[in-house]
Design a protein around this motif. Structure first.
Motif, PDB file in Angstrom:
ATOM      1  N   ASN A  68      10.905  53.166  -8.617  1.00  8.50           N
ATOM      2  CA  ASN A  68      11.025  52.549  -9.941  1.00  8.50           C
ATOM      3  C   ASN A  68      10.039  51.394 -10.149  1.00  8.50           C
ATOM      4  O   ASN A  68      10.372  50.400 -10.791  1.00  8.50           O
ATOM      5  N   ILE A  69       8.839  51.519  -9.608  1.00  3.94           N
ATOM      6  CA  ILE A  69       7.879  50.419  -9.694  1.00  3.94           C
ATOM      7  C   ILE A  69       7.523  50.103 -11.144  1.00  3.94           C
ATOM      8  O   ILE A  69       7.443  48.936 -11.540  1.00  3.94           O
ATOM      9  N   SER A  70       7.314  51.132 -11.958  1.00  3.03           N
ATOM     10  CA  SER A  70       6.946  50.900 -13.358  1.00  3.03           C
ATOM     11  C   SER A  70       8.070  50.186 -14.103  1.00  3.03           C
ATOM     12  O   SER A  70       7.825  49.264 -14.893  1.00  3.03           O
ATOM     13  N   GLU A  71       9.317  50.621 -13.841  1.00  3.90           N
ATOM     14  CA  GLU A  71      10.465  49.996 -14.493  1.00  3.90           C
ATOM     15  C   GLU A  71      10.579  48.517 -14.112  1.00  3.90           C
ATOM     16  O   GLU A  71      10.900  47.661 -14.955  1.00  3.90           O
ATOM     17  N   LYS A  72      10.301  48.192 -12.840  1.00  4.28           N
ATOM     18  CA  LYS A  72      10.404  46.808 -12.382  1.00  4.28           C
ATOM     19  C   LYS A  72       9.304  45.940 -12.996  1.00  4.28           C
ATOM     20  O   LYS A  72       9.536  44.775 -13.342  1.00  4.28           O
ATOM     21  N   ILE A  73       8.127  46.499 -13.135  1.00  3.47           N
ATOM     22  CA  ILE A  73       7.030  45.750 -13.750  1.00  3.47           C
ATOM     23  C   ILE A  73       7.373  45.392 -15.191  1.00  3.47           C
ATOM     24  O   ILE A  73       7.207  44.243 -15.628  1.00  3.47           O
ATOM     25  N   VAL A  74       7.885  46.367 -15.940  1.00  2.00           N
ATOM     26  CA  VAL A  74       8.239  46.126 -17.335  1.00  2.00           C
ATOM     27  C   VAL A  74       9.445  45.195 -17.442  1.00  2.00           C
ATOM     28  O   VAL A  74       9.514  44.357 -18.349  1.00  2.00           O
ATOM     29  N   LYS A  75      10.386  45.307 -16.496  1.00  2.22           N
ATOM     30  CA  LYS A  75      11.561  44.431 -16.498  1.00  2.22           C
ATOM     31  C   LYS A  75      11.145  42.972 -16.321  1.00  2.22           C
ATOM     32  O   LYS A  75      11.627  42.083 -17.042  1.00  2.22           O
ATOM     33  N   LEU A  76      10.239  42.714 -15.368  1.00  2.00           N
ATOM     34  CA  LEU A  76       9.775  41.346 -15.146  1.00  2.00           C
ATOM     35  C   LEU A  76       9.022  40.832 -16.374  1.00  2.00           C
ATOM     36  O   LEU A  76       9.186  39.670 -16.765  1.00  2.00           O
ATOM     37  N   ALA A  77       8.215  41.697 -16.974  1.00  2.00           N
ATOM     38  CA  ALA A  77       7.478  41.302 -18.180  1.00  2.00           C
ATOM     39  C   ALA A  77       8.445  40.903 -19.289  1.00  2.00           C
ATOM     40  O   ALA A  77       8.209  39.926 -20.014  1.00  2.00           O
TER      41      ALA A  77
END
Length: 314
Positions: free
Chosen positions: A234-243
């Motif tokens: 879920n790397i993409s999801e985590k990047i967007v979550k932090l953003a």
């Protein structure tokens, strides 16, 4: 090479708005059948916002002056470029910084030597060059431009506008397919290095639209196109979550710098290049922030990713 290329001066085909821009609208707009060197490159997977796209299309089809206002890094100029790309409409961008001069835009007299002796000749600038061509002229960072330079565009922004050149008495009328659009981060000079819009000048813009923020789902699609499949869950999801978390903090005034869409995509690209999510985050965003903000940012990063800013992705 650009001066020698052959340009079609009028659109010669029509394309479907629904098919090309994925907008639920039964309408067709004129386009050029063949591209040229001035047509922007295609950005695959670009997501066309309905309102912004329709305003840009209205500007191109009906020769309206369109000013797009929005935060930095939201893809205002890219949106114009990608509409032009789909229509095969040539596009030139001018950065309207505070150092731009009248001579660069209009031209200046210069001394040249011919066989009969020295001759004073007028050399045309960027604006007369663009006016004579079937292209879209995009004025980037319009709010950074000095008011006295913006006044050059006053007559051009009017219906059937033109420009006068007092130095040689010429009046230059635009090509039938010439269009002018602009992008701006603010209208009221509320940011460092920007100038407040004069109301009389602002009135000359037929359409002013506020560029919308991308939703989390839209950002996720963009990041996934870059990241692709990795062994990190879920790397993409985590990047967007932090953003999303950092954007909320910035909206509340707890952070001085937002994580723009531009920085978000840079982070995703650098993750692949550097094979490290944390290092990519550091170079794309963290190093741009104030020292007083970094502790809070690092704390939120650790909450989302479960470790400090140095995890690798392979």
């Amino acid at each position: 090479m650009i001066n020698r290329m052959k340009l079609n001066h009028l659109p010669d085909i029509k394309i479907s708005v629904a098919n090309v821009f994925n907008i639920n609208l039964n309408a067709y707009v004129p386009a050029f059948s063949k591209p040229n060197e001035l047509v922007p490159q295609t950005r695959l997977g670009f997501q066309f916002d309905r309102r912004t796209t329709l305003c840009i299309l209205a500007g191109l089809v009906y020769n309206k002056r369109v000013l797009i206002v929005g935060k930095h890094g939201t893809g205002k100029s890219t949106h114009i470029e990608q509409v032009c790309n789909r229509l095969n409409w040539g596009c030139i961008r001018i950065n309207m910084d505070s150092y731009l001069t009248r001579s660069q835009l209009i031209g200046k007299e210069s001394l040249t030597f011919q066989h009969r002796g020295p001759v004073v000749k007028f050399e045309y600038g960027l604006l007369p060059w663009a006016l004579r061509r079937p292209i879209v002229l995009v004025l980037d960072d319009y709010d950074v431009c000095k008011p006295e330079i913006k006044s050059i565009f006053n007559k051009l922004l009017e219906t059937n506008g033109e420009i006068n050149i007092p130095e040689n008495g010429r009046v230059i009328k635009p090509n039938a397919s010439f269009r002018i659009l602009a992008t701006s981060t603010t209208l009221y000079g509320s940011q460092i290095g920007t100038f407040r819009e004069n109301s009389a000048h602002l009135d000359r813009w037929n359409m002013v639209i506020n560029a919308p923020k991308l939703s989390s789902n839209q950002k996720l699609k963009l990041v996934k196109q870059i990241i692709g499949k990795t062994t990190c869950e879920n790397i993409s999801e985590k990047i967007v979550k932090l953003a999303r978390i950092l954007q909320r903090l910035q909206d509340k005034g707890k952070l001085s710098l937002s994580l723009s869409v531009r920085s978000l995509l840079s982070w995703a690209e650098l993750t692949i290049i550097l094979n490290s999510i944390g290092e990519a985050f550091k170079y794309a965003y963290l190093n741009k922030c104030k020292k007083s903000d970094k502790l809070l940012i690092h704390e939120k990063y650790t909450e989302v990713f479960g470790s400090p800013c140095w995890i690798r992705c392979s």
